[in-house]
Design a protein around this motif. Structure first.
Motif, mmCIF file in Angstrom:
data_model
loop_
_atom_site.group_PDB
_atom_site.id
_atom_site.type_symbol
_atom_site.label_atom_id
_atom_site.label_comp_id
_atom_site.label_asym_id
_atom_site.label_seq_id
_atom_site.Cartn_x
_atom_site.Cartn_y
_atom_site.Cartn_z
ATOM 1 N N MET A 1 -11.480 9.523 -8.098
ATOM 2 C CA MET A 1 -11.267 9.695 -6.647
ATOM 3 C C MET A 1 -12.495 10.243 -6.190
ATOM 4 S SD MET A 1 -8.140 11.760 -4.421
ATOM 5 C CE MET A 1 -7.046 10.633 -4.725
ATOM 6 N N SER A 2 -13.094 10.123 -4.839
ATOM 7 C CA SER A 2 -14.175 10.596 -4.198
ATOM 8 C C SER A 2 -14.146 11.876 -4.250
ATOM 9 C CB SER A 2 -14.323 9.939 -2.743
ATOM 10 O OG SER A 2 -15.492 10.673 -2.228
ATOM 11 N N GLN A 3 -15.113 13.025 -4.319
ATOM 12 C CA GLN A 3 -14.939 14.316 -4.295
ATOM 13 C C GLN A 3 -14.830 14.736 -2.804
ATOM 14 O OE1 GLN A 3 -18.683 16.205 -5.393
ATOM 15 N NE2 GLN A 3 -17.891 18.234 -5.305
ATOM 16 N N GLN A 4 -15.115 13.859 -1.697
ATOM 17 C CA GLN A 4 -15.173 13.894 -0.459
ATOM 18 C C GLN A 4 -13.497 14.181 -0.015
ATOM 19 O OE1 GLN A 4 -16.897 10.659 1.070
ATOM 20 N NE2 GLN A 4 -18.415 12.131 2.166
ATOM 21 N N LEU A 5 -12.772 13.444 -0.960
ATOM 22 C CA LEU A 5 -11.526 13.495 -0.695
ATOM 23 C C LEU A 5 -10.478 14.725 -1.012
ATOM 24 C CD1 LEU A 5 -10.273 9.920 -1.885
ATOM 25 C CD2 LEU A 5 -11.224 10.639 0.246
ATOM 26 N N SER A 6 -11.013 15.667 -1.612
ATOM 27 C CA SER A 6 -10.599 16.898 -1.951
ATOM 28 C C SER A 6 -10.951 18.400 -1.667
ATOM 29 C CB SER A 6 -10.578 17.284 -3.666
ATOM 30 O OG SER A 6 -12.023 17.259 -3.914
ATOM 31 N N THR A 7 -12.127 17.845 -0.351
ATOM 32 C CA THR A 7 -12.587 19.004 0.171
ATOM 33 C C THR A 7 -13.032 18.893 1.688
ATOM 34 O OG1 THR A 7 -15.048 18.313 -0.414
ATOM 35 C CG2 THR A 7 -13.822 19.711 -2.119
ATOM 36 N N GLU B 1 4.105 1.970 0.342
ATOM 37 C CA GLU B 1 3.714 0.483 0.932
ATOM 38 C C GLU B 1 2.750 0.615 2.101
ATOM 39 O OE1 GLU B 1 7.203 0.558 -1.444
ATOM 40 O OE2 GLU B 1 6.698 1.648 0.383
ATOM 41 N N MET B 2 3.012 1.469 3.000
ATOM 42 C CA MET B 2 1.962 1.935 3.969
ATOM 43 C C MET B 2 0.678 2.168 3.656
ATOM 44 S SD MET B 2 1.248 1.780 7.135
ATOM 45 C CE MET B 2 2.690 1.661 8.117
ATOM 46 N N GLU B 3 0.563 3.166 2.741
ATOM 47 C CA GLU B 3 -0.637 3.698 2.270
ATOM 48 C C GLU B 3 -1.455 2.390 1.432
ATOM 49 O OE1 GLU B 3 -2.528 7.067 -0.831
ATOM 50 O OE2 GLU B 3 -0.559 7.087 -0.201
ATOM 51 N N ALA B 4 -0.783 1.598 0.802
ATOM 52 C CA ALA B 4 -1.149 0.515 0.162
ATOM 53 C C ALA B 4 -1.829 -0.705 1.118
ATOM 54 C CB ALA B 4 -0.374 -0.293 -0.878
ATOM 55 N N MET B 5 -0.846 -0.841 2.162
ATOM 56 C CA MET B 5 -1.543 -1.714 3.198
ATOM 57 C C MET B 5 -2.829 -1.417 4.241
ATOM 58 S SD MET B 5 0.848 -3.045 6.464
ATOM 59 C CE MET B 5 0.427 -1.541 7.666
ATOM 60 N N MET B 6 -2.746 0.076 4.270
ATOM 61 C CA MET B 6 -4.221 0.709 4.872
ATOM 62 C C MET B 6 -5.157 0.203 4.204
ATOM 63 S SD MET B 6 -2.752 1.385 7.798
ATOM 64 C CE MET B 6 -4.231 2.075 8.434
ATOM 65 N N ILE B 7 -5.137 0.732 2.583
ATOM 66 C CA ILE B 7 -6.195 0.549 1.951
ATOM 67 C C ILE B 7 -6.693 -0.770 1.510
ATOM 68 C CG2 ILE B 7 -7.021 0.911 -0.523
ATOM 69 C CD1 ILE B 7 -5.126 3.440 -0.548
ATOM 70 N N LYS B 8 -5.585 -2.048 1.573
ATOM 71 C CA LYS B 8 -5.953 -2.984 1.622
ATOM 72 C C LYS B 8 -6.729 -3.887 2.301
ATOM 73 C CE LYS B 8 -3.805 -7.670 0.321
ATOM 74 N NZ LYS B 8 -2.518 -8.186 -0.120
ATOM 75 N N ALA B 9 -6.508 -3.166 3.656
ATOM 76 C CA ALA B 9 -7.477 -3.826 4.833
ATOM 77 C C ALA B 9 -8.658 -3.302 4.811
ATOM 78 C CB ALA B 9 -6.634 -3.063 6.159
ATOM 79 N N GLN B 10 -9.340 -2.502 4.197
ATOM 80 C CA GLN B 10 -10.417 -1.898 3.925
ATOM 81 C C GLN B 10 -11.265 -2.499 2.516
ATOM 82 O OE1 GLN B 10 -9.339 2.555 5.709
ATOM 83 N NE2 GLN B 10 -10.100 2.408 3.716
ATOM 84 N N ALA B 11 -12.552 -2.481 2.762
ATOM 85 C CA ALA B 11 -13.490 -2.503 1.673
ATOM 86 C C ALA B 11 -13.169 -1.613 0.418
ATOM 87 C CB ALA B 11 -14.900 -2.897 2.031
ATOM 88 N N LEU B 12 -13.317 -0.626 0.964
ATOM 89 C CA LEU B 12 -13.359 0.805 -0.112
ATOM 90 C C LEU B 12 -11.929 1.265 0.010
ATOM 91 C CD1 LEU B 12 -16.548 2.649 1.609
ATOM 92 C CD2 LEU B 12 -16.459 1.171 -0.450
ATOM 93 N N PRO B 13 -11.712 1.639 -1.373
ATOM 94 C CA PRO B 13 -10.217 1.732 -1.471
ATOM 95 C C PRO B 13 -9.519 3.261 -1.434
ATOM 96 C CG PRO B 13 -11.595 1.623 -3.676
ATOM 97 C CD PRO B 13 -12.515 1.783 -2.644
ATOM 98 N N TRP B 14 -9.888 3.672 -0.321
ATOM 99 C CA TRP B 14 -9.070 5.137 -0.053
ATOM 100 C C TRP B 14 -9.162 5.206 1.325
ATOM 101 C CZ3 TRP B 14 -14.347 5.435 -1.610
ATOM 102 C CH2 TRP B 14 -15.406 6.061 -0.851
ATOM 103 N N ILE B 15 -7.970 6.070 1.899
ATOM 104 C CA ILE B 15 -8.207 6.327 3.394
ATOM 105 C C ILE B 15 -8.910 7.210 3.732
ATOM 106 C CG2 ILE B 15 -6.361 7.491 5.060
ATOM 107 C CD1 ILE B 15 -4.107 6.338 3.305
#
Length: 274
Positions: free
Chosen positions: A1-7, A222-236
């Motif tokens: 997971m990107s370091q950005q996601l935790s700070t 399911e919602m989280e997976a749908m949002m991520i699937k709509a993006q090229a990069l795999p995190w919200i």
């Protein structure tokens, strides 16, 4: 997971400071993306005016977080859905800068504050339409106009737009129109103020997790997976993911970029994945 996601933005003590001696105003900085931007600019050395519309305690919390990390900031309150509110904010920013620096000069203006309206086209009322344009278009237009005399040559104006301008979402039609207007405003104002070496750019986020959007974006696996699937990069997207490009544009590294729309959506809706 990107370091950005935790700070939160700007919490890396090893990051070189790039905005030492600069001053900044971030509208709508009490929470969410605006808070992330304020934290990051302060971490880069800027004195940040943290604007809020209604939630003074949240803005003070942002100021306290900046100070706790060795930065400088002060809060300014004004409601941006009125002309008087914009005037009030411009005056308060100048007064705050004078109190903290002895001068009224501003280096960076980030127009982040925005009203949202998620309604079908048929249910959008004239009052909602007018408020969206008042906060999202009229306020940044006249705030920049009012503060241009105080904005130093070589300054930065950074508008926060949205990826919705390239995605047809019927429930956000009026909101999308305001963000489209801001893209046009960005390009035209860049041409107007370029002789003073002032750059004007727009950063367009996609879905971003904040205290207001978290419940929806992570309402179910399911919602989280749908949002991520709509993006090229795999995190919200996180506020830090928006604050980083804003800080780049605010720095000297962004001096040759102006009139540009920078998509910071993680590649939202680029096309079907095969």
């Amino acid at each position: 997971m990107s370091q950005q996601l935790s700070t939160e933005a700007g919490q890396n003590p090893d990051r070189p400071v790039t905005l030492a001696g600069k001053t900044a105003l971030v509208t709508g900085a009490s929470r969410g993306i605006g808070r992330g931007i304020a934290l990051r600019l302060a971490a880069e050395g800027a004195l940040v005016a943290v604007h809020y519309g209604y939630d003074g305690p949240a803005a003070q919390d942002t100021v306290d977080a900046i100070v706790a990390n060795g930065g400088r900031a002060f809060a300014v309150g004004a409601e941006l859905d009125t002309v008087d509110g914009v005037e009030q904010l411009a005056d308060a920013v100048r007064s705050g800068l004078r109190a903290h620096t002895g001068e009224e000069f501003l280096d960076i203006l980030v127009n982040n504050a925005a009203a949202t309206g998620h309604l079908p086209y048929a249910d959008t009322t004239p009052d909602l339409f007018d408020r969206l344009f008042a906060v999202n278009v009229r306020a940044p237009f006249f705030l920049a106009q009012r503060l241009l005399p105080a904005l130093r040559d070589g300054g930065r104006i950074i508008n926060i737009g949205s990826a919705v301008t390239r995605i047809a979402l019927g429930d956000e039609l009026a909101y999308t129109m305001t963000k489209g207007a801001m893209e046009t405003y960005t390009r035209t104002l860049a041409n107007e103020v370029g002789a003073r070496r002032i750059t004007v750019n727009l950063v367009a986020p996609g879905p971003t997790e904040t205290d207001r959007t978290r419940a929806f974006l992570r309402s179910s696996p399911e919602m989280e997976a749908m949002m991520i699937k709509a993006q090229a990069l795999p995190w919200i997207g996180q506020p830090a993911d928006i604050a980083d490009p804003v800080a780049f544009l605010a720095s000297d590294d962004g001096r040759w970029i102006t009139g540009h729309v920078l998509d910071a959506s993680g590649g939202t809706y680029l096309g079907p994945k095969l």
